[in-house]
Design an enzyme around this catalytic site. Structure first.
Site, PDB file in Angstrom:
ATOM      1  N   ILE A   1       0.825  -1.226   0.000  1.00  0.00           N
ATOM      2  CA  ILE A   1       0.000   0.000   0.000  1.00  0.00           C
ATOM      3  C   ILE A   1       0.854   1.269   0.000  1.00  0.00           C
ATOM      4  O   ILE A   1       0.346   2.353  -0.276  1.00  0.00           O
ATOM      5  CB  ILE A   1      -1.010   0.051   1.174  1.00  0.00           C
ATOM      6  CG1 ILE A   1      -0.322  -0.206   2.506  1.00  0.00           C
ATOM      7  CG2 ILE A   1      -2.170  -0.914   0.952  1.00  0.00           C
ATOM      8  CD1 ILE A   1      -1.177   0.170   3.702  1.00  0.00           C
TER       9      ILE A   1
ATOM     10  N   ARG B   1       5.485  -6.557  29.985  1.00  0.00           N
ATOM     11  CA  ARG B   1       5.848  -6.124  28.635  1.00  0.00           C
ATOM     12  C   ARG B   1       5.469  -4.639  28.512  1.00  0.00           C
ATOM     13  O   ARG B   1       4.351  -4.265  28.890  1.00  0.00           O
ATOM     14  CB  ARG B   1       5.066  -6.975  27.623  1.00  0.00           C
ATOM     15  CG  ARG B   1       5.522  -6.862  26.208  1.00  0.00           C
ATOM     16  CD  ARG B   1       4.820  -7.871  25.321  1.00  0.00           C
ATOM     17  NE  ARG B   1       3.383  -7.635  25.223  1.00  0.00           N
ATOM     18  CZ  ARG B   1       2.562  -8.322  24.438  1.00  0.00           C
ATOM     19  NH1 ARG B   1       3.035  -9.295  23.676  1.00  0.00           N
ATOM     20  NH2 ARG B   1       1.287  -8.050  24.378  1.00  0.00           N
TER      21      ARG B   1
ATOM     22  N   PHE C   1     -10.880  -6.361  19.570  1.00  0.00           N
ATOM     23  CA  PHE C   1     -10.195  -6.727  20.798  1.00  0.00           C
ATOM     24  C   PHE C   1      -9.263  -7.892  20.412  1.00  0.00           C
ATOM     25  O   PHE C   1      -8.669  -7.833  19.346  1.00  0.00           O
ATOM     26  CB  PHE C   1     -11.219  -6.960  21.919  1.00  0.00           C
ATOM     27  CG  PHE C   1     -11.714  -5.610  22.436  1.00  0.00           C
ATOM     28  CD1 PHE C   1     -12.422  -4.744  21.605  1.00  0.00           C
ATOM     29  CD2 PHE C   1     -11.392  -5.180  23.700  1.00  0.00           C
ATOM     30  CE1 PHE C   1     -12.805  -3.468  22.042  1.00  0.00           C
ATOM     31  CE2 PHE C   1     -11.778  -3.914  24.147  1.00  0.00           C
ATOM     32  CZ  PHE C   1     -12.482  -3.063  23.318  1.00  0.00           C
TER      33      PHE C   1
ATOM     34  N   TYR D   1       1.629   1.755  18.244  1.00  0.00           N
ATOM     35  CA  TYR D   1       0.693   0.960  17.440  1.00  0.00           C
ATOM     36  C   TYR D   1      -0.733   1.506  17.572  1.00  0.00           C
ATOM     37  O   TYR D   1      -1.398   1.803  16.577  1.00  0.00           O
ATOM     38  CB  TYR D   1       0.745  -0.514  17.873  1.00  0.00           C
ATOM     39  CG  TYR D   1      -0.415  -1.308  17.339  1.00  0.00           C
ATOM     40  CD1 TYR D   1      -0.589  -1.459  15.962  1.00  0.00           C
ATOM     41  CD2 TYR D   1      -1.367  -1.863  18.190  1.00  0.00           C
ATOM     42  CE1 TYR D   1      -1.684  -2.155  15.468  1.00  0.00           C
ATOM     43  CE2 TYR D   1      -2.452  -2.556  17.698  1.00  0.00           C
ATOM     44  CZ  TYR D   1      -2.610  -2.690  16.328  1.00  0.00           C
ATOM     45  OH  TYR D   1      -3.700  -3.370  15.837  1.00  0.00           O
TER      46      TYR D   1
ATOM     47  N   LEU E   1      -0.380 -14.429  22.519  1.00  0.00           N
ATOM     48  CA  LEU E   1      -0.448 -15.387  23.625  1.00  0.00           C
ATOM     49  C   LEU E   1      -0.940 -16.775  23.203  1.00  0.00           C
ATOM     50  O   LEU E   1      -0.296 -17.782  23.490  1.00  0.00           O
ATOM     51  CB  LEU E   1      -1.355 -14.821  24.736  1.00  0.00           C
ATOM     52  CG  LEU E   1      -1.525 -15.731  25.942  1.00  0.00           C
ATOM     53  CD1 LEU E   1      -0.206 -15.925  26.683  1.00  0.00           C
ATOM     54  CD2 LEU E   1      -2.589 -15.178  26.885  1.00  0.00           C
TER      55      LEU E   1
HETATM   56  N1  UFG Z   1       1.279 -12.322  26.908  1.00  0.00           N
HETATM   57  C1  UFG Z   1       2.029 -13.076  27.778  1.00  0.00           C
HETATM   58  N2  UFG Z   1       2.987 -13.869  27.246  1.00  0.00           N
HETATM   59  C2  UFG Z   1       3.240 -13.952  25.906  1.00  0.00           C
HETATM   60  C3  UFG Z   1       2.464 -13.166  25.027  1.00  0.00           C
HETATM   61  C4  UFG Z   1       1.490 -12.370  25.571  1.00  0.00           C
HETATM   62  O1  UFG Z   1       1.846 -13.032  28.996  1.00  0.00           O
HETATM   63  O2  UFG Z   1       4.165 -14.672  25.529  1.00  0.00           O
HETATM   64  C5  UFG Z   1       0.200 -11.487  27.465  1.00  0.00           C
HETATM   65  C6  UFG Z   1       0.335 -10.017  27.100  1.00  0.00           C
HETATM   66  O3  UFG Z   1       1.143  -9.359  28.038  1.00  0.00           O
HETATM   67  C7  UFG Z   1      -1.129  -9.575  27.127  1.00  0.00           C
HETATM   68  C8  UFG Z   1      -1.905 -10.828  26.689  1.00  0.00           C
HETATM   69  O4  UFG Z   1      -1.014 -11.921  26.891  1.00  0.00           O
HETATM   70  O5  UFG Z   1      -1.508  -9.252  28.413  1.00  0.00           O
HETATM   71  C9  UFG Z   1      -2.298 -10.816  25.243  1.00  0.00           C
HETATM   72  O6  UFG Z   1      -1.160 -10.483  24.478  1.00  0.00           O
HETATM   73  P1  UFG Z   1      -1.122 -10.611  22.881  1.00  0.00           P
HETATM   74  O7  UFG Z   1       0.259 -10.272  22.466  1.00  0.00           O
HETATM   75  O8  UFG Z   1      -1.681 -11.924  22.482  1.00  0.00           O
HETATM   76  O9  UFG Z   1      -2.162  -9.513  22.410  1.00  0.00           O
HETATM   77  P2  UFG Z   1      -2.244  -7.968  22.786  1.00  0.00           P
HETATM   78  O10 UFG Z   1      -3.330  -7.809  23.814  1.00  0.00           O
HETATM   79  O11 UFG Z   1      -0.927  -7.374  23.118  1.00  0.00           O
HETATM   80  O12 UFG Z   1      -2.660  -7.314  21.407  1.00  0.00           O
HETATM   81  C10 UFG Z   1      -3.689  -7.850  20.580  1.00  0.00           C
HETATM   82  C11 UFG Z   1      -3.384  -7.487  19.146  1.00  0.00           C
HETATM   83  C12 UFG Z   1      -3.436  -6.006  18.982  1.00  0.00           C
HETATM   84  C13 UFG Z   1      -4.725  -5.459  19.514  1.00  0.00           C
HETATM   85  C14 UFG Z   1      -4.991  -5.916  20.917  1.00  0.00           C
HETATM   86  C15 UFG Z   1      -6.363  -5.456  21.338  1.00  0.00           C
HETATM   87  O13 UFG Z   1      -2.107  -7.956  18.766  1.00  0.00           O
HETATM   88  O14 UFG Z   1      -3.312  -5.740  17.602  1.00  0.00           O
HETATM   89  O15 UFG Z   1      -4.926  -7.322  20.966  1.00  0.00           O
HETATM   90  O16 UFG Z   1      -6.751  -5.931  22.581  1.00  0.00           O
HETATM   91  F1  UFG Z   1      -4.663  -4.116  19.528  1.00  0.00           F
END
Ligand code: UFG
Length: 335
Positions: free
Chosen positions: A53, A283, A170, A142, A191
């Site tokens: 894009i 994190r 979400f 982000y 996660l």
């Molecule tokens: N987490 C861990 N261990 C890991 C990976 C994640 O404890 O190895 C925790 C994170 O700290 C967080 C939760 O698991 O509390 C979910 O983490 P994710 O990385 O799976 O997802 P995020 O909540 O960071 O982000 C996702 C999307 C984003 C979006 C967000 C909206 O990647 O694009 O959900 O809620 F904005």
């Protein structure tokens, strides 16, 4: 109608393509640079253009060739941690790339735009569940890139008559029921796929990023929503936009929150694997709790999620070779 699906080979885009291709009246064209998306996720018979894009010349060529009536925009860099480390890369891809797309849409008189936004625009929410009309206050680059685009869309409607819908996801999770598409990032940072990699023997343990948050077990709470439910919300949003000609924003979540430990325990129950974990530091950029209040999508779009328990569906895994095994295993336990 001709729908240009930007990012249609990626995780959420590919599930949208599957659902949209079952509906009457839509011709789909996928645009993807395949940096994160997978060529094998593009169904046979769907037109595909490999392009970025940020390449305006390529965009012009594609618009002039296919003459889309609407654009669904899934292309973005999506990792919070990466965005903290490389904000310029994130603004370039997520903001500048979207500006090029909107400029070309304007030139070719394409009026309808469905935008993949995120719960990350809300930062540390003041009210939980987060209402659809909560004030965005992102706390990481982000989330800010998505909020900036939401503002650009509002001003573009004002100036050029663009009609748009922002869908604030979400935590997308799960895989297509067929098991042949699903969440498959490289490197993986999310996660649920990381937990499932432990169950698959591809990783020793899963990290818990912080257990000292103010939540019931000290770990972060997230609202997990199945990717196919997100896809159906897009189809309803598109139909609404065309019929009502009205721009709008919607939260898309389940309205329920699970802690990191609860998700790991659910995976233990489903897979029968002990899934060792280890607690690590928090994190950077992680809010403690994100739960959607999705009432607007239910009331206005008539959207209802189909996949509603994390045990049965939220953890449905995808991992090329092993997906068939775990999905089969899953269904037996779910009955
Ligand atoms: N987490 C861990 N261990 C890991 C990976 C994640 O404890 O190895 C925790 C994170 O700290 C967080 C939760 O698991 O509390 C979910 O983490 P994710 O990385 O799976 O997802 P995020 O909540 O960071 O982000 C996702 C999307 C984003 C979006 C967000 C909206 O990647 O694009 O959900 O809620 F904005």
């Amino acid at each position: 109608m001709k729908i240009l699906v930007c990012g249609g080979a990626g995780y959420i885009g590919s599930h949208l393509v599957r659902e949209l291709s079952t509906q009457q009246g839509y011709e789909i064209i996928i645009l993807d640079n395949l940096s994160k998306g997978h060529i094998k996720s593009i169904p046979k018979g769907i037109k595909f253009e490999k392009a970025d894009i940020r390449d305006k010349t390529a965009l012009e060529r594609i618009f002039s060739k296919h003459k889309p009536d609407a654009v669904m925009h899934f292309c973005a860099s999506i990792s919070v941690g990466e965005s903290v480390a490389d904000p310029l890369g994130y603004y370039e891809n997520n903001v500048a790339g979207t500006i090029y797309l909107l400029q070309v849409m304007k030139k070719y008189n394409v009026k309808y735009f469905i935008f993949s936004s995120t719960a990350a625009i809300f930062g540390n929410p003041k009210e939980v569940p987060i209402p659809d009309n909560a004030r965005p206050e992102p706390i990481n680059p982000y989330g800010d890139t998505k909020f900036v685009v939401e503002k650009i869309l509002a001003w573009s409607e004002n100036a050029y008559g663009l009609k748009y819908i922002c869908l604030r996801y979400f935590n997308a999770c799960g895989a297509h029921e067929s098991g042949d598409i699903g969440e498959d990032h490289d490197p993986e940072t999310h996660l649920i796929p990381l937990i499932l990699q432990v169950a698959l023997g591809q990783r020793e343990s899963v990290s818990i990023f912080g257990d000292d948050y103010e939540t019931k077990d000290g770990t972060c709470v997230r609202d997990y929503i199945h990717v196919t439910d997100l896809a159906t919300a897009h189809i309803r949003a598109l139909a609404y936009l065309i019929k009502e000609n009205k721009s709008q924003s919607f939260n898309l979540g389940s309205g329920e929150g699970y802690t990191v430990k609860e998700v790991i325990n659910a995976a233990r129950n489903v897979t029968g694997h002990p899934i060792p974990d280890k607690v690590e530091d928090r994190r950077i950029g992680d809010p403690a709790i994100l739960i959607a209040g999705s009432t607007r999508a239910e009331q206005i779009l008539g959207w209802k999620r189909k996949y509603n328990t994390i045990e049965r569906y939220g953890l449905q895994p995808y991992s090329s070779t092993f997906s068939w095994f775990l999905i089969g295993h899953w269904d037996q336990r779910g009955q």
